[in-house]
Design a protein around this motif. Structure first.
Motif, PDB file in Angstrom:
ATOM      1  N   VAL A 168       9.019   4.119  -1.197  1.00 34.27           N
ATOM      2  CA  VAL A 168       8.887   2.722  -1.589  1.00 34.27           C
ATOM      3  C   VAL A 168       7.697   2.572  -2.531  1.00 34.27           C
ATOM      4  CG1 VAL A 168       9.982   1.744   0.459  1.00 34.27           C
ATOM      5  CG2 VAL A 168       7.520   2.230   0.494  1.00 34.27           C
ATOM      6  N   LEU A 169       7.708   1.538  -3.364  1.00 31.62           N
ATOM      7  CA  LEU A 169       6.636   1.335  -4.334  1.00 31.62           C
ATOM      8  C   LEU A 169       5.301   1.081  -3.653  1.00 31.62           C
ATOM      9  CD1 LEU A 169       8.988   1.104  -6.372  1.00 31.62           C
ATOM     10  CD2 LEU A 169       7.827  -0.877  -7.364  1.00 31.62           C
ATOM     11  N   PHE A 170       5.344   0.303  -2.568  1.00 28.57           N
ATOM     12  CA  PHE A 170       4.103  -0.110  -1.920  1.00 28.57           C
ATOM     13  C   PHE A 170       4.157   0.235  -0.438  1.00 28.57           C
ATOM     14  CE2 PHE A 170       4.988  -3.156  -5.398  1.00 28.57           C
ATOM     15  CZ  PHE A 170       3.955  -2.792  -6.254  1.00 28.57           C
ATOM     16  N   PRO A 171       3.888   1.501  -0.083  1.00 31.86           N
ATOM     17  CA  PRO A 171       3.975   1.913   1.320  1.00 31.86           C
ATOM     18  C   PRO A 171       2.755   1.479   2.125  1.00 31.86           C
ATOM     19  CG  PRO A 171       3.243   3.741  -0.031  1.00 31.86           C
ATOM     20  CD  PRO A 171       3.539   2.608  -0.975  1.00 31.86           C
ATOM     21  N   SER A 172       2.838   1.707   3.430  1.00 33.28           N
ATOM     22  CA  SER A 172       1.685   1.465   4.293  1.00 33.28           C
ATOM     23  C   SER A 172       0.675   2.592   4.093  1.00 33.28           C
ATOM     24  CB  SER A 172       2.127   1.430   5.759  1.00 33.28           C
ATOM     25  OG  SER A 172       2.516   2.727   6.185  1.00 33.28           O
ATOM     26  N   SER A 173      -0.450   2.506   4.774  1.00 35.64           N
ATOM     27  CA  SER A 173      -1.484   3.530   4.634  1.00 35.64           C
ATOM     28  C   SER A 173      -1.021   4.884   5.146  1.00 35.64           C
ATOM     29  CB  SER A 173      -2.751   3.095   5.388  1.00 35.64           C
ATOM     30  OG  SER A 173      -2.454   2.869   6.753  1.00 35.64           O
ATOM     31  N   THR A 174       0.025   4.899   5.996  1.00 37.35           N
ATOM     32  CA  THR A 174       0.548   6.157   6.528  1.00 37.35           C
ATOM     33  C   THR A 174       1.795   6.619   5.776  1.00 37.35           C
ATOM     34  OG1 THR A 174       1.849   4.954   8.190  1.00 37.35           O
ATOM     35  CG2 THR A 174      -0.364   5.666   8.822  1.00 37.35           C
ATOM     36  N   GLY A 175       2.148   5.900   4.700  1.00 39.08           N
ATOM     37  CA  GLY A 175       3.293   6.301   3.892  1.00 39.08           C
ATOM     38  C   GLY A 175       4.616   5.757   4.364  1.00 39.08           C
ATOM     39  N   THR A 176       4.607   4.920   5.401  1.00 40.64           N
ATOM     40  CA  THR A 176       5.837   4.326   5.913  1.00 40.64           C
ATOM     41  C   THR A 176       6.066   2.964   5.264  1.00 40.64           C
ATOM     42  OG1 THR A 176       4.641   3.348   7.767  1.00 40.64           O
ATOM     43  CG2 THR A 176       5.598   5.533   8.105  1.00 40.64           C
ATOM     44  N   VAL A 177       7.101   2.263   5.728  1.00 39.99           N
ATOM     45  CA  VAL A 177       7.376   0.917   5.211  1.00 39.99           C
ATOM     46  C   VAL A 177       6.218  -0.008   5.576  1.00 39.99           C
ATOM     47  CG1 VAL A 177       8.881  -1.090   5.463  1.00 39.99           C
ATOM     48  CG2 VAL A 177       9.876   1.189   5.260  1.00 39.99           C
ATOM     49  N   ARG A 178       5.812  -0.787   4.621  1.00 37.13           N
ATOM     50  CA  ARG A 178       4.664  -1.684   4.818  1.00 37.13           C
ATOM     51  C   ARG A 178       5.098  -2.989   5.473  1.00 37.13           C
ATOM     52  NH1 ARG A 178       0.673  -2.250  -0.217  1.00 37.13           N
ATOM     53  NH2 ARG A 178      -1.107  -3.408   0.645  1.00 37.13           N
ATOM     54  N   SER A 179       4.354  -3.427   6.458  1.00 44.88           N
ATOM     55  CA  SER A 179       4.669  -4.657   7.180  1.00 44.88           C
ATOM     56  C   SER A 179       4.302  -5.885   6.354  1.00 44.88           C
ATOM     57  CB  SER A 179       3.912  -4.690   8.513  1.00 44.88           C
ATOM     58  OG  SER A 179       3.847  -5.995   9.021  1.00 44.88           O
ATOM     59  N   PRO A 180       5.222  -6.843   6.206  1.00 47.35           N
ATOM     60  CA  PRO A 180       4.865  -8.096   5.528  1.00 47.35           C
ATOM     61  C   PRO A 180       3.705  -8.810   6.209  1.00 47.35           C
ATOM     62  CG  PRO A 180       7.251  -7.901   5.724  1.00 47.35           C
ATOM     63  CD  PRO A 180       6.660  -6.793   6.545  1.00 47.35           C
ATOM     64  N   HIS A 181       3.610  -8.700   7.553  1.00 51.32           N
ATOM     65  CA  HIS A 181       2.506  -9.338   8.271  1.00 51.32           C
ATOM     66  C   HIS A 181       1.169  -8.744   7.833  1.00 51.32           C
ATOM     67  CE1 HIS A 181       5.447 -11.394  10.456  1.00 51.32           C
ATOM     68  NE2 HIS A 181       5.552 -10.638  11.528  1.00 51.32           N
ATOM     69  N   ASN A 182       1.120  -7.417   7.716  1.00 50.35           N
ATOM     70  CA  ASN A 182      -0.121  -6.772   7.296  1.00 50.35           C
ATOM     71  C   ASN A 182      -0.482  -7.145   5.868  1.00 50.35           C
ATOM     72  OD1 ASN A 182      -0.297  -5.548   9.779  1.00 50.35           O
ATOM     73  ND2 ASN A 182       0.541  -3.583   9.096  1.00 50.35           N
ATOM     74  N   PHE A 183       0.535  -7.216   5.004  1.00 54.41           N
ATOM     75  CA  PHE A 183       0.242  -7.604   3.617  1.00 54.41           C
ATOM     76  C   PHE A 183      -0.311  -9.025   3.553  1.00 54.41           C
ATOM     77  CE2 PHE A 183       1.169  -9.605  -0.404  1.00 54.41           C
ATOM     78  CZ  PHE A 183       0.627  -8.691  -1.300  1.00 54.41           C
ATOM     79  N   ARG A 184       0.301  -9.940   4.304  1.00 54.92           N
ATOM     80  CA  ARG A 184      -0.189 -11.323   4.302  1.00 54.92           C
ATOM     81  C   ARG A 184      -1.641 -11.392   4.768  1.00 54.92           C
ATOM     82  NH1 ARG A 184       5.114 -12.328   6.486  1.00 54.92           N
ATOM     83  NH2 ARG A 184       6.427 -13.453   4.988  1.00 54.92           N
ATOM     84  N   ARG A 185      -1.996 -10.585   5.763  1.00 56.45           N
ATOM     85  CA  ARG A 185      -3.368 -10.582   6.255  1.00 56.45           C
ATOM     86  C   ARG A 185      -4.327 -10.086   5.166  1.00 56.45           C
ATOM     87  NH1 ARG A 185      -2.420  -8.329  10.653  1.00 56.45           N
ATOM     88  NH2 ARG A 185      -2.737  -6.151  10.040  1.00 56.45           N
ATOM     89  N   GLN A 186      -3.961  -9.027   4.456  1.00 53.61           N
ATOM     90  CA  GLN A 186      -4.781  -8.534   3.353  1.00 53.61           C
ATOM     91  C   GLN A 186      -4.906  -9.587   2.259  1.00 53.61           C
ATOM     92  OE1 GLN A 186      -2.334  -5.132   2.597  1.00 53.61           O
ATOM     93  NE2 GLN A 186      -3.685  -3.710   3.681  1.00 53.61           N
ATOM     94  N   TRP A 187      -3.781 -10.263   1.974  1.00 51.02           N
ATOM     95  CA  TRP A 187      -3.791 -11.278   0.931  1.00 51.02           C
ATOM     96  C   TRP A 187      -4.716 -12.433   1.305  1.00 51.02           C
ATOM     97  CZ3 TRP A 187      -2.744 -11.464  -3.947  1.00 51.02           C
ATOM     98  CH2 TRP A 187      -2.638 -12.711  -4.575  1.00 51.02           C
ATOM     99  N   ARG A 188      -4.695 -12.863   2.571  1.00 48.36           N
ATOM    100  CA  ARG A 188      -5.589 -13.938   3.019  1.00 48.36           C
ATOM    101  C   ARG A 188      -7.048 -13.529   2.851  1.00 48.36           C
ATOM    102  NH1 ARG A 188      -1.723 -14.506   7.248  1.00 48.36           N
ATOM    103  NH2 ARG A 188      -3.003 -13.225   8.640  1.00 48.36           N
TER     104      ARG A 188
END
Length: 398
Positions: free
Chosen positions: A299-319
């Motif tokens: 995927v273009l934007f994986p999680s820190s472990t290379g898996t699918v990134r959680s929308p919840h985690n992205f929203r938290r980073q964005w906030r």
């Protein structure tokens, strides 16, 4: 002599009364069940009138023999289990939708209505329940209405009820919110805010804290939902096309007990779409590809472990990234509205709907396109309403 016509469904003939040796009275008649078969029905009482009343009362709760496990005496709690089993298996609702239905039933509907039998769920009772919920939470009431409509609709399909009482409840009004979108100038200022946050040394060690601007570029280039953007794989990107394209072919969903995973189809059928990518986003993609050397299935934007990134985690980073700035109100969904608004201004709402993956323009116009605060220059057309200049008087020769 013509044969006697059959009784209408759900009706009975003449009721006979008889007192028995034990002193009790028996009332009996022929009753035509809703399956078309006429059967003998009886009831007992301390008097002839009491026995007849008991017999008539029994007809109100009478259910014809049926192989269905749903009857008018089924409790809503039992019906809910059957309905959830049905929608889990028919594939017509996504995982997030079903989880939302379950949550609404558990929190809102179950405490108030679960113990009631289907024939007790009158329009008036449901209307009062929904109005009580709507007094504090209109959106929750509307969602509860959707769930109840589906559940009781299953009972109607099984002939346990003649009609769905939810259909006639009063409308639930939800205050319309103004659509807020970013202008082109706003986007440039927001880029500066996010860029400074990413460059802050205190954020350099945080997982996936340095790619927010890249994600922002894809949001603005596509107008895709957050789950769709996080589900884009490199095999969905064609940088050799002219112009390059991105295909939205899935979305990231959250499931209890499973976490975030890629669902191999978008939210809706119309959501499967291929979009041409503007040059600024192509530049971002080429840079990422050169640095990361990804595999097609990545995927273009994986999680820190290379898996699918959680929308919840992205929203938290964005906030965290926009905190303390004038753009604290900006959520990932605002970019979707901003794309729709710009396309509507430059082209049309039809183009905006196609870009967002809507099947028509109604949803796009109602929920995604911000109304212009300044009208276009139409003065040339409006000038036609003005007074015609008076004709010049003809000059006469002296």
């Amino acid at each position: 002599m013509s044969p006697r016509p059959p009784l209408p469904l759900g009706t009975w003939g003449k009721i006979s009364r008889k007192k028995h040796s034990n002193g009790r009275w028996r009332a009996a008649t022929r009753y035509r069940d809703t399956d078309g078969i006429t059967r003998t029905a009886e009831a007992w009482g301390t008097s002839g009138a009491a026995a007849e009343r008991n017999l008539v009362t029994s007809f109100q709760d009478r259910q014809a023999p049926t192989s269905s496990e749903i009857s008018r005496n089924t409790r809503l709690s039992e019906l809910s289990d059957l309905w959830f089993d049905e929608i889990e298996n028919n594939g017509r609702a996504g995982r997030r939708t079903i989880d939302g239905y379950r949550d609404t039933y558990r929190r809102v509907i179950k405490p108030a209505l679960a113990g009631l039998r289907l024939h007790e769920l009158s329009t008036g009772r449901i209307d009062r329940f929904l109005k009580n919920v709507a007094s504090e939470h209109p959106a929750t009431a509307r969602h509860s209405k959707i769930v109840l409509t589906g559940m009781i609709g299953l009972a109607v399909r099984h002939d346990a009820l003649h009609s769905n009482p939810v259909r006639d409840v009063g409308p639930i009004k939800i205050a319309t919110k103004d659509i807020k979108a970013l202008s082109v100038n706003d986007v440039q200022k927001l880029r500066t805010v996010i860029g400074r946050w990413q460059e802050d040394p205190t954020h350099q060690g945080r997982p996936r804290a340095t790619d927010l601007l890249d994600v922002l570029d894809i949001f603005l280039a596509t107008g895709a939902r957050i789950g769709e953007v996080l589900a884009i794989r490199w095999q969905d990107v064609d940088l050799e096309a002219e112009p390059p394209t991105i295909t939205i072919s899935g979305t990231v969903v959250m499931e209890k007990g499973r976490g975030a995973y890629r669902q191999d189809h978008p939210k809706t059928k119309a959501g499967f779409r291929t979009m041409k990518v503007p040059p600024f986003a192509v530049q971002t993609l080429r840079r990422k590809q050169a640095v990361e050397q990804p595999k097609p299935e990545d995927v273009l934007f994986p999680s820190s472990t290379g898996t699918v990134r959680s929308p919840h985690n992205f929203r938290r980073q964005w906030r965290d990234a926009r905190a303390g700035s004038p753009y604290e109100w900006v959520t990932p969904h605002v970019f979707r509205k901003s794309v729709a608004t710009l396309i509507d201004q430059e082209y049309s709402s039809k183009h905006a709907a196609a870009q967002l993956g809507h099947s028509g323009t109604a949803i796009t116009e109602k929920h995604y396109i911000a109304k212009a605060s300044e009208s276009p220059d139409l003065t040339e057309a409006l000038q036609k309403f003005g007074k015609e200049p008076p004709p010049h008087p003809e000059r006469t020769s002296g």
